[in-house]
Enzyme design. Structure first.
Site, mmCIF file in Angstrom:
data_model
loop_
_atom_site.group_PDB
_atom_site.id
_atom_site.type_symbol
_atom_site.label_atom_id
_atom_site.label_comp_id
_atom_site.label_asym_id
_atom_site.label_seq_id
_atom_site.Cartn_x
_atom_site.Cartn_y
_atom_site.Cartn_z
ATOM 1 N N ALA A 196 0.863 -1.181 0.000
ATOM 2 C CA ALA A 196 0.000 0.000 0.000
ATOM 3 C C ALA A 196 0.898 1.229 0.000
ATOM 4 O O ALA A 196 2.074 1.146 0.366
ATOM 5 C CB ALA A 196 -0.869 -0.017 1.256
ATOM 6 N N GLY B 184 0.739 -5.112 0.788
ATOM 7 C CA GLY B 184 -0.374 -5.154 -0.163
ATOM 8 C C GLY B 184 0.047 -5.760 -1.497
ATOM 9 O O GLY B 184 -0.797 -6.291 -2.229
ATOM 10 N N GLU C 142 -0.413 -9.301 -1.092
ATOM 11 C CA GLU C 142 -1.867 -9.545 -1.008
ATOM 12 C C GLU C 142 -2.494 -9.536 -2.399
ATOM 13 O O GLU C 142 -3.357 -10.364 -2.709
ATOM 14 C CB GLU C 142 -2.510 -8.510 -0.077
ATOM 15 C CG GLU C 142 -2.065 -8.735 1.375
ATOM 16 C CD GLU C 142 -2.495 -7.636 2.324
ATOM 17 O OE1 GLU C 142 -2.218 -6.462 2.026
ATOM 18 O OE2 GLU C 142 -3.098 -7.945 3.354
ATOM 19 N N GLU D 247 4.294 -5.511 7.243
ATOM 20 C CA GLU D 247 3.491 -4.457 7.876
ATOM 21 C C GLU D 247 3.840 -4.235 9.346
ATOM 22 O O GLU D 247 3.803 -3.102 9.826
ATOM 23 C CB GLU D 247 1.988 -4.782 7.743
ATOM 24 C CG GLU D 247 1.424 -4.580 6.346
ATOM 25 C CD GLU D 247 1.536 -5.806 5.460
ATOM 26 O OE1 GLU D 247 2.336 -6.701 5.773
ATOM 27 O OE2 GLU D 247 0.811 -5.872 4.452
HETATM 28 C C1 3H9 Z 1 0.713 -2.379 3.320
HETATM 29 O O1 3H9 Z 1 0.980 -2.811 2.241
HETATM 30 C C2 3H9 Z 1 -0.616 -2.590 3.986
HETATM 31 C C3 3H9 Z 1 -1.452 -3.566 3.233
HETATM 32 O O2 3H9 Z 1 -1.661 -4.712 4.002
HETATM 33 C C4 3H9 Z 1 -2.767 -2.991 2.753
HETATM 34 C C5 3H9 Z 1 -3.663 -2.450 3.792
HETATM 35 C C6 3H9 Z 1 -5.075 -2.079 3.392
HETATM 36 N N1 3H9 Z 1 4.629 3.469 -0.015
HETATM 37 O O3 3H9 Z 1 13.234 2.015 0.314
HETATM 38 P P1 3H9 Z 1 13.647 2.790 -0.878
HETATM 39 C C7 3H9 Z 1 9.331 5.046 -1.183
HETATM 40 S S1 3H9 Z 1 1.821 -1.418 4.189
HETATM 41 C C8 3H9 Z 1 5.072 4.702 -0.301
HETATM 42 O O4 3H9 Z 1 14.640 3.876 -0.683
HETATM 43 P P2 3H9 Z 1 14.874 0.472 -2.045
HETATM 44 C C9 3H9 Z 1 10.434 5.371 -0.206
HETATM 45 O O5 3H9 Z 1 9.957 6.205 0.814
HETATM 46 C C10 3H9 Z 1 3.246 -1.397 3.145
HETATM 47 N N2 3H9 Z 1 6.355 4.966 -0.566
HETATM 48 O O6 3H9 Z 1 14.109 1.854 -2.094
HETATM 49 C C11 3H9 Z 1 11.429 6.060 -1.102
HETATM 50 O O7 3H9 Z 1 10.958 7.396 -1.316
HETATM 51 P P3 3H9 Z 1 12.014 8.579 -1.499
HETATM 52 C C12 3H9 Z 1 4.017 -2.652 3.236
HETATM 53 C C13 3H9 Z 1 7.204 3.944 -0.554
HETATM 54 O O8 3H9 Z 1 15.081 0.095 -3.454
HETATM 55 C C14 3H9 Z 1 11.283 5.311 -2.420
HETATM 56 O O9 3H9 Z 1 10.002 4.694 -2.375
HETATM 57 N N3 3H9 Z 1 5.205 -2.540 2.444
HETATM 58 C C15 3H9 Z 1 6.808 2.638 -0.257
HETATM 59 O O10 3H9 Z 1 16.026 0.558 -1.117
HETATM 60 C C16 3H9 Z 1 12.330 4.246 -2.632
HETATM 61 O O11 3H9 Z 1 12.311 3.388 -1.497
HETATM 62 C C17 3H9 Z 1 6.393 -2.181 2.966
HETATM 63 O O12 3H9 Z 1 6.505 -1.954 4.141
HETATM 64 C C18 3H9 Z 1 5.439 2.417 0.017
HETATM 65 N N4 3H9 Z 1 4.958 1.190 0.285
HETATM 66 O O13 3H9 Z 1 13.850 -0.564 -1.370
HETATM 67 C C19 3H9 Z 1 7.534 -2.098 1.989
HETATM 68 N N5 3H9 Z 1 7.885 1.822 -0.295
HETATM 69 O O14 3H9 Z 1 12.801 8.234 -2.709
HETATM 70 C C20 3H9 Z 1 8.247 -0.789 2.135
HETATM 71 C C21 3H9 Z 1 8.921 2.613 -0.623
HETATM 72 O O15 3H9 Z 1 11.144 9.782 -1.592
HETATM 73 N N6 3H9 Z 1 9.282 -0.582 1.177
HETATM 74 N N7 3H9 Z 1 8.519 3.886 -0.780
HETATM 75 O O16 3H9 Z 1 12.841 8.556 -0.251
HETATM 76 C C22 3H9 Z 1 10.457 -1.251 1.164
HETATM 77 O O17 3H9 Z 1 10.680 -2.163 1.921
HETATM 78 C C23 3H9 Z 1 11.492 -0.776 0.200
HETATM 79 O O18 3H9 Z 1 11.108 0.478 -0.277
HETATM 80 C C24 3H9 Z 1 11.753 -1.690 -1.031
HETATM 81 C C25 3H9 Z 1 12.693 -0.947 -2.036
HETATM 82 C C26 3H9 Z 1 12.420 -2.965 -0.558
HETATM 83 C C27 3H9 Z 1 10.456 -1.990 -1.727
#
Ligand code: 3H9
Length: 705
Positions: free
Chosen positions: A63, A106, A109, A129
């Site tokens: 999400a 998500g 999911e 999450e």
């Molecule tokens: C969820 O899914 C709830 C569900 O159950 C549904 C409920 C109804 N959203 O980390 P990076 C941004 S909760 C918005 O530096 P990498 C991040 O802030 C979600 N923004 O890259 C950054 O922005 P900026 C569960 C996001 O290559 C840019 O993207 N998911 C999101 O080192 C690059 O990110 C997670 O917790 C997001 N979901 O790593 C996964 N994700 O450039 C969270 C990233 O402005 N994300 N951004 O600073 C990660 O673990 C890592 O970003 C990922 C890439 C491994 C994907």
């Protein structure tokens, strides 16, 4: 259909591409776009199967986390992804989820609502999450146990760690790994399954039946131990348990209830603050946009002690060849022996191969001379904390280092400008304050002096990332961000002892607050002699007639330096297990009485307030002085370097959640009782309260590039 999602056709296969950079989060428009594309593909008589893929480096990272704040503040309605996922699952034509990069939260999911999942060899899937203080909210806790089984689903949802492609196939989360051209391979797979019955995850009930209650009890016990103080892991376990008690739809309702409970909690707000904060600290406001980090191909470290050895390991771990220099062969042998031992322990635990260890050891060049230093792109000095020795070394380095090389000092307190002043290149001098043990601790304070160039700063920050650290930029003052703030925190912990609290009560109160260790336990671990030496060096800076803690020096005079001598604030057995030390307790009491300090019972609430508000008040001054760029830089420093609980968001975020007027009021009371020299409220704190603002407001508009 929104541009965020594209539908193209490869003869009889519809290819739906999600294109929402950088990570294809499920921002508004993406779920709607996918649903519309699936509908269109289903209606197209030529299409026999559907493939959904992510553009760029990943499938779907989950999400859109930025939306959560808007939901909590009421700006946006709550997320309901379930109908959208059911629409995919109910497609009469098979939907193949083609996952490269990550399918997280998500994203997984969505993937589980498809009929098949194929993975690129390096793909990862996970429900992270809980690391944001929430739980899966779009059926993850109901579909995952149906695919992977309850035990694995509990682990994935309550711990949040990702699973690699190979394991995901083994667990039944995915069907196949696609080698070679990923999109073409996924389309070929779709053709294989076209026309066959499409299995719906929500109808696969075999793995959620007959699960014993002890499985959940064990998971809860583990979560209480490993995620102390956190609500989300327990909520995730409850939600997975619901999959075994109710049908799919009732399970989803229970999940949604728990998801919303978590989403609106302070814990989630704090952990989301930390998620973005960790990324924000890498972006420094005020630097020219065109400045780029220079490449670090070779490094050198001076000193093979605990810090030098750990810093050298960090470089070798990142594949950077590093010279380690000592003055004496015995010290060099001892230092390298410890490094080898550390690697060997990791090999024994199965976390590193012998081959990788050998490669890393081969990157280390131990020596007693400056040979080869002229080729280093960065030289990190890590000798003991003595200004004149450091100045002498920097004078020598200035003569041999190549122009453009960064000269870094690992000092934890000393003046960077003073050290830079002995060189002809102060623009290339900065602090790289690693935390002990440097091969383990995540924080790196990069300290800029008044002449440090933007190039040197961005290079050190980029190097920090390459070394796997969270790098925070700090200004130059005694103790920088972290140690400057920790001084009043430790001071209050010791005053509380003199005023009647026990060592155990102080440690316990802060531990229960969520700190990794109590303050006195930290001092015992670090060694009381360190603070003693600093106090002796800084005696001249003490303000006359201002109260100072009295007991620590006395313990040191008796050779009680903490864990390493078996006695400090507590006593320690041969396994370093602490126990109350009646002699220390007596020493505290007699010292306090002799100094005329009134003793009384002190509540754990007061212990926490005294210590944590001391951090907050000094943190506000650190901001006033520009030592930290933003409150979030302080929060990240404390979470990654000082064991502050992430679920409280860091000291400044925590103060916001308590309410700054309440924090200020308590500080005013402490000032009345303990004097203005110790407890004068920071001007910034007063200002924020007067303006009705928070530390978060203070940070607004201070985003870096
Ligand atoms: C969820 O899914 C709830 C569900 O159950 C549904 C409920 C109804 N959203 O980390 P990076 C941004 S909760 C918005 O530096 P990498 C991040 O802030 C979600 N923004 O890259 C950054 O922005 P900026 C569960 C996001 O290559 C840019 O993207 N998911 C999101 O080192 C690059 O990110 C997670 O917790 C997001 N979901 O790593 C996964 N994700 O450039 C969270 C990233 O402005 N994300 N951004 O600073 C990660 O673990 C890592 O970003 C990922 C890439 C491994 C994907």
């Amino acid at each position: 259909m929104a541009e965020l999602v594209r539908l193209t056709k490869r003869d009889d296969v519809a290819l739906i591409t999600i294109d929402n950079p950088p990570v294809n989060a499920l921002s508004p428009g993406v779920p709607e776009g996918i649903e519309a594309a699936v509908k269109q593909a289903v209606a197209d008589g030529q299409v026999r199967a559907i493939v959904i893929v992510g553009a760029g480096s990943t499938f779907i990272a989950g999400a859109d986390i930025r939306e959560f704040g808007k939901i909590v503040s009421g700006e946006r309605p709550r997320l309901t992804l379930l109908p959208f996922l059911l629409a995919i699952e109910d497609s009469p034509k098979p939907v193949v989820m083609a996952i490269h990069g990550q399918a997280f939260g998500g994203g997984l999911e969505v993937a589980m609502a498809g009929h098949y999942r194929v993975l690129a060899p390096k793909a990862q899937v996970g429900q992270p999450e809980v690391k944001l203080g929430i739980i899966p909210g779009a059926g993850g806790t109901q579909r995952l146990p149906r695919l992977a089984g309850v035990v694995k689903a509990l682990e994935m949802c309550a711990v949040g760690d990702p699973v690699k492609a190979q394991d995901a196939v083994g667990l039944g989360i995915a069907d196949k790994i696609v080698e070679g051209d990923f999109v073409e391979g996924s389309i070929a797979f779709a053709r294989e399954v076209a026309g066959k019955p499409a299995p719906k995850t929500r109808e696969r009930n075999a793995k959620v039946q007959g699960v014993l209650p002890t499985v959940f009890e064990a998971a809860r016990e583990r979560a209480r131990k490993q995620a102390r103080g956190l609500r989300a892991p327990l909520a995730a376990i409850d939600a997975v348990e619901a999959a075994t008690k109710f049908d799919f739809f009732a399970g989803c309702e229970e999940e949604a209830r728990l998801f919303n409970e978590c989403l609106f909690s302070t814990e989630a707000q704090a952990m989301i603050h930390v998620f973005f904060g960790k990324r924000a600290v890498a972006k420094i406001p005020g630097l020219p946009k065109d400045v780029k980090p220079s490449e670090i191909r070779r490094a050198a470290v001076i000193g093979a002690g605990t810090m030098g050895g750990g810093i050298a390991m960090n470089h070798a771990n990142a594949g950077i060849p590093v010279i380690v220099k000592e003055t004496k062969q015995e010290a060099l042998d001892r230092g390298l022996g410890i490094v080898r031992g550390n690697y060997a322990k990791t090999v024994a635990k199965g976390k590193l191969s012998q081959e990788a260890m050998d490669q890393r050891m081969a990157l280390l060049t131990p020596q007693l001379t400056y040979d080869g230093f002229e080729q280093a792109d960065i030289i990190v000095e890590a000798v003991f904390e003595n200004l004149s020795l450091k100045k002498q070394i920097f004078g020598e380095l200035d003569k041999i280092a190549r122009p453009g090389a960064i000269l870094a000092t690992n000092t934890s307190t000393l003046d960077i400008d003073e050290i830079a002043s002995v060189t002809c290149r102060p623009s290339m001098v900065l602090g790289t304050h690693f935390f002990s043990p440097a091969n383990v601790m995540k924080l790196l304070e990069v300290v800029r002096g008044k002449a440090t160039s933007p190039e040197a700063i961005v290079t050190a920050m980029a190097l920090g990332k390459r070394l796997g650290k969270v790098a925070v930029l700090a200004g130059n003052c005694h103790g920088f961000i972290g140690n400057r703030m920790v001084a009043p925190y430790f001071r209050e912990a010791q005053f509380l002892l003199e005023e009647g609290a026990t060592v155990e009560a102080v440690n316990q109160a802060l531990y229960e607050f969520g700190m990794a260790m109590g303050p006195l336990a930290v001092e015992d671990l670090a060694g009381l002699d360190i603070g003693w030496a600093i106090r002796q060096e800084r005696a001249a800076y003490l303000k006359p007639r201002v109260r100072v803690p009295l007991v620590a020096d006395k313990l040191c005079e008796q050779g009680r330096f903490g864990q390493k001598t078996g006695r400090g604030w507590s006593k320690y057995d041969e396994n370093r297990k602490p126990a109350p030390d009646p002699e220390t307790a007596a020493l505290i009491e007699t010292t306090a009485r002799a100094a005329g300090i009134e003793r009384c019972e002190i509540s754990s609430e007061e212990i926490v307030e005294r210590c944590v508000y001391a951090l907050v008040n000094e943190g506000a001054r650190v901001l006033e002085d520009g030592i930290a760029l933003r409150a979030v830089d302080i929060d990240i420093t404390y979470i990654y370097g000082y064991g502050f609980p992430a679920w409280r968001g860091g000291p400044m975020f925590y103060a916001d959640t308590v309410g700054l007027p309440k924090v200020l009021a308590r500080i005013e009371e402490f000032k009345k009782k303990h004097g203005k020299d110790l407890w004068e409220p920071a001007a910034l704190l007063r200002q924020l309260v007067a303006d009705g603002k928070t530390f978060k407001d203070f940070d607004k508009g201070k985003d870096g590039r």
